[in-house]
Design a protein around this motif. Structure first.
Motif, PDB file in Angstrom:
ATOM      1  N   ASP A  66      -8.150   9.396   1.770  1.00 31.55           N
ATOM      2  CA  ASP A  66      -8.129   7.939   1.575  1.00 31.55           C
ATOM      3  C   ASP A  66      -8.627   7.222   2.820  1.00 31.55           C
ATOM      4  O   ASP A  66      -9.379   6.246   2.739  1.00 31.55           O
ATOM      5  CB  ASP A  66      -6.711   7.455   1.255  1.00 31.55           C
ATOM      6  CG  ASP A  66      -6.201   7.934  -0.095  1.00 31.55           C
ATOM      7  OD1 ASP A  66      -7.018   8.316  -0.944  1.00 31.55           O
ATOM      8  OD2 ASP A  66      -4.969   7.929  -0.276  1.00 31.55           O
ATOM      9  N   VAL A  67      -8.182   7.690   3.984  1.00 30.23           N
ATOM     10  CA  VAL A  67      -8.593   7.066   5.248  1.00 30.23           C
ATOM     11  C   VAL A  67     -10.092   7.221   5.454  1.00 30.23           C
ATOM     12  O   VAL A  67     -10.796   6.252   5.761  1.00 30.23           O
ATOM     13  CB  VAL A  67      -7.807   7.679   6.433  1.00 30.23           C
ATOM     14  CG1 VAL A  67      -8.415   7.229   7.767  1.00 30.23           C
ATOM     15  CG2 VAL A  67      -6.336   7.291   6.367  1.00 30.23           C
ATOM     16  N   LYS A 102       1.383   5.244   0.847  1.00 25.80           N
ATOM     17  CA  LYS A 102       0.996   6.037   2.019  1.00 25.80           C
ATOM     18  C   LYS A 102      -0.322   6.742   1.733  1.00 25.80           C
ATOM     19  O   LYS A 102      -0.453   7.463   0.737  1.00 25.80           O
ATOM     20  CB  LYS A 102       2.100   7.055   2.310  1.00 25.80           C
ATOM     21  CG  LYS A 102       2.002   7.740   3.660  1.00 25.80           C
ATOM     22  CD  LYS A 102       3.228   8.624   3.863  1.00 25.80           C
ATOM     23  CE  LYS A 102       3.273   9.208   5.257  1.00 25.80           C
ATOM     24  NZ  LYS A 102       4.498  10.043   5.440  1.00 25.80           N
ATOM     25  N   PRO A 103      -1.330   6.534   2.560  1.00 22.12           N
ATOM     26  CA  PRO A 103      -2.644   7.128   2.279  1.00 22.12           C
ATOM     27  C   PRO A 103      -2.714   8.599   2.680  1.00 22.12           C
ATOM     28  O   PRO A 103      -1.903   9.094   3.483  1.00 22.12           O
ATOM     29  CB  PRO A 103      -3.588   6.284   3.133  1.00 22.12           C
ATOM     30  CG  PRO A 103      -2.747   5.876   4.302  1.00 22.12           C
ATOM     31  CD  PRO A 103      -1.353   5.681   3.763  1.00 22.12           C
ATOM     32  N   SER A 104      -3.696   9.285   2.153  1.00 25.70           N
ATOM     33  CA  SER A 104      -4.024  10.644   2.568  1.00 25.70           C
ATOM     34  C   SER A 104      -5.164  10.597   3.576  1.00 25.70           C
ATOM     35  O   SER A 104      -5.788   9.548   3.785  1.00 25.70           O
ATOM     36  CB  SER A 104      -4.451  11.469   1.358  1.00 25.70           C
ATOM     37  OG  SER A 104      -5.667  10.959   0.824  1.00 25.70           O
ATOM     38  N   GLY A 108      -7.829   0.164   6.937  1.00 28.85           N
ATOM     39  CA  GLY A 108      -8.748   1.296   6.919  1.00 28.85           C
ATOM     40  C   GLY A 108      -9.450   1.477   8.251  1.00 28.85           C
ATOM     41  O   GLY A 108      -9.581   2.596   8.755  1.00 28.85           O
ATOM     42  N   CYS A 166     -11.937   5.254   2.933  1.00 26.80           N
ATOM     43  CA  CYS A 166     -11.468   3.878   2.779  1.00 26.80           C
ATOM     44  C   CYS A 166     -11.290   3.557   1.302  1.00 26.80           C
ATOM     45  O   CYS A 166     -11.790   2.539   0.792  1.00 26.80           O
ATOM     46  CB  CYS A 166     -12.419   2.894   3.447  1.00 26.80           C
ATOM     47  SG  CYS A 166     -12.597   3.164   5.218  1.00 26.80           S
ATOM     48  N   PHE A 180       0.834  -1.194   0.000  1.00 29.58           N
ATOM     49  CA  PHE A 180       0.000   0.000   0.000  1.00 29.58           C
ATOM     50  C   PHE A 180       0.869   1.245   0.000  1.00 29.58           C
ATOM     51  O   PHE A 180       1.843   1.332   0.756  1.00 29.58           O
ATOM     52  CB  PHE A 180      -0.909   0.018   1.240  1.00 29.58           C
ATOM     53  CG  PHE A 180      -1.817  -1.174   1.332  1.00 29.58           C
ATOM     54  CD1 PHE A 180      -3.080  -1.149   0.770  1.00 29.58           C
ATOM     55  CD2 PHE A 180      -1.391  -2.344   1.960  1.00 29.58           C
ATOM     56  CE1 PHE A 180      -3.918  -2.256   0.851  1.00 29.58           C
ATOM     57  CE2 PHE A 180      -2.214  -3.451   2.042  1.00 29.58           C
ATOM     58  CZ  PHE A 180      -3.485  -3.409   1.477  1.00 29.58           C
ATOM     59  N   GLY A 222      -8.832   5.024  -2.499  1.00 28.63           N
ATOM     60  CA  GLY A 222      -7.521   5.492  -2.940  1.00 28.63           C
ATOM     61  C   GLY A 222      -6.454   4.482  -2.586  1.00 28.63           C
ATOM     62  O   GLY A 222      -6.513   3.323  -3.003  1.00 28.63           O
ATOM     63  N   ALA A 223      -5.477   4.892  -1.792  1.00 28.76           N
ATOM     64  CA  ALA A 223      -4.409   3.977  -1.380  1.00 28.76           C
ATOM     65  C   ALA A 223      -4.931   2.839  -0.525  1.00 28.76           C
ATOM     66  O   ALA A 223      -4.252   1.814  -0.370  1.00 28.76           O
ATOM     67  CB  ALA A 223      -3.323   4.740  -0.619  1.00 28.76           C
ATOM     68  N   LEU A 224      -6.124   2.980   0.045  1.00 27.43           N
ATOM     69  CA  LEU A 224      -6.718   1.938   0.895  1.00 27.43           C
ATOM     70  C   LEU A 224      -7.903   1.252   0.211  1.00 27.43           C
ATOM     71  O   LEU A 224      -8.725   0.622   0.870  1.00 27.43           O
ATOM     72  CB  LEU A 224      -7.162   2.534   2.233  1.00 27.43           C
ATOM     73  CG  LEU A 224      -6.032   3.045   3.133  1.00 27.43           C
ATOM     74  CD1 LEU A 224      -6.607   3.748   4.358  1.00 27.43           C
ATOM     75  CD2 LEU A 224      -5.105   1.903   3.561  1.00 27.43           C
TER      76      LEU A 224
END
Length: 390
Positions: free
Chosen positions: A291-292, A286-288, A315, A295, A284, A297-299
């Motif tokens: 994204d968090v 690094k989420p923004s 997430g 849940c 994965f 984008g990167a997640l």
């Protein structure tokens, strides 16, 4: 049991004005193990108005979704009809409203996936629009001030009914406005979503008092989920940034273990990615903060049995701020959720408000069984109740 198809719906509905609820909502559940179940022509659905704030004549119900082939809506007598552009009236909007016939209104729910909306005070403005050569429905996006439904108090519950099985939940993934409770009967007798006495007001007060969350409260109409708050300029786009940095730094030097139905994955941050080995190799970026909260984008969680379940656990752990407290995920003690400067006070308020402690404050809130979700493989009836606003 994976519910990734649910989360896919929640994310798509959260991110688009033209939502497609149902296109795969709980498809894995609906197709699994139900061949021996009875094939129900319709499920008795009862709408109960115990709001104490709105008379029956000012409450309007809408059942909209997808039958697996096309977007559709349900008439007051239980007929399933396709959405058509000609459904728009002189004002440019459809009128799919089902009036309440008393404190308890009996309906029939056909096989479909979708949402039951309730609008209080005035009717919702659903617009039939052209999409992919056919007709789709523009759903309310009450976190957008220019949306025609922004002034209207409304909310919804989500469901899939197929082959006699019902999968349903109340949701705060987009926003919270109307207190709703679901009672499902069948093989079991289950209820979820019921708020404690006075909890609606406490949600507004609690979110409004949390630093950085106060602008998510829209008068006495609704509380907007922080992901949508970013897009509306009501919430900081870097809320989780410090916490995400802390997580990335911590797991450069130690292992993070994530256990799913597929087995245990062991991860480390290397080259800017959180990379796992185990039943499969997944990684994965690094989420923004966005994204968090969504849940995505990167997640994003594909329904692949490996990356998806790991993404779901990550997430949930980010939203619950448990990743720095435990290197073994998921954690199951709610007393440790929503701690620290980056706490998700919106989700925290939703969980504290319900009688069973369960809510859908974000799309992966079902990790560990903390979502206001229930299912029954041989459902015999469902009741959706507008519970007291006080």
């Amino acid at each position: 049991m994976s519910r990734l198809s649910r989360r896919t719906l929640l994310r798509s509905a959260a991110g688009a004005a033209v939502a497609l609820p149902a296109a795969g909502l709980l498809a894995a559940h609906a197709d699994a193990g139900n061949s021996a179940r009875r094939k129900a022509a319709g499920l008795p659905l009862k709408i109960v108005n115990n709001s104490g704030a709105y008379e029956n004549g000012s409450v309007h119900v809408y059942i909209v979704g997808n039958d697996g082939k096309q977007q559709c809506w349900v008439t007051p007598d239980g007929q399933l009809k396709p959405v058509q552009l000609s459904d728009n009236g002189g004002d440019g909007y459809t009128d799919y409203a089902i009036p309440l016939t008393g404190n308890e209104t009996a309906l029939q729910l056909p096989e479909m996936s979708g949402r039951v909306y309730v609008a209080c005070g005035e009717k919702l403005k659903f617009k039939a629009v052209e999409a992919d050569g056919g007709a789709a429905l523009a759903y309310p996006a009450a976190w957008v001030e220019s949306d025609p439904n922004y002034p209207i108090v409304h909310d919804c519950a989500e469901f899939t009914f197929k082959g006699g099985a019902m999968y349903c939940n109340t949701t705060m993934v987009d926003m919270f406005s109307v207190p709703l409770s679901i009672h499902l009967t069948g093989d079991k007798d289950q209820t979820t979503g019921t708020l404690k006495a006075g909890a609606r007001a406490r949600i507004f007060e609690q979110v409004g008092a949390a630093e950085g969350f106060e602008n998510l409260v829209v008068e006495d109409k609704r509380v907007i989920a922080p992901g949508h708050g970013i897009g509306a300029g009501r919430f900081a786009e870097d809320h989780f940034a410090g916490y995400i940095d802390e997580v990335w730094s911590r797991y450069e030097g130690q292992d993070l273990k994530v256990t799913t139905n597929a087995g245990t994955f062991t991860g480390r941050v290397s080259g800017g990615k959180l990379a796992f080995t185990g039943p499969a190799e997944v990684s994965f970026d690094k989420p923004s903060t966005k994204d968090v909260l969504f849940c995505d984008g990167a997640l994003a969680a594909p329904n692949d049995g490996t990356t998806g379940p790991v993404a779901a656990v990550l997430g949930a752990a980010f939203n619950r701020t448990t990743l720095t407290a435990s290197a073994d995920q998921p954690t199951d003690d709610p007393a440790g959720f929503y701690q620290g400067d980056s706490a998700h006070h919106y989700a925290k308020a939703m969980h504290e408000a319900t009688e069973d402690g369960k809510a859908y404050g974000f799309a992966f809130d079902d990790v560990g069984g903390f979502a206001s979700y229930i299912e029954d493989g041989a459902a015999s009836g469902m009741t959706l109740t507008l519970t007291p606003f006080d």
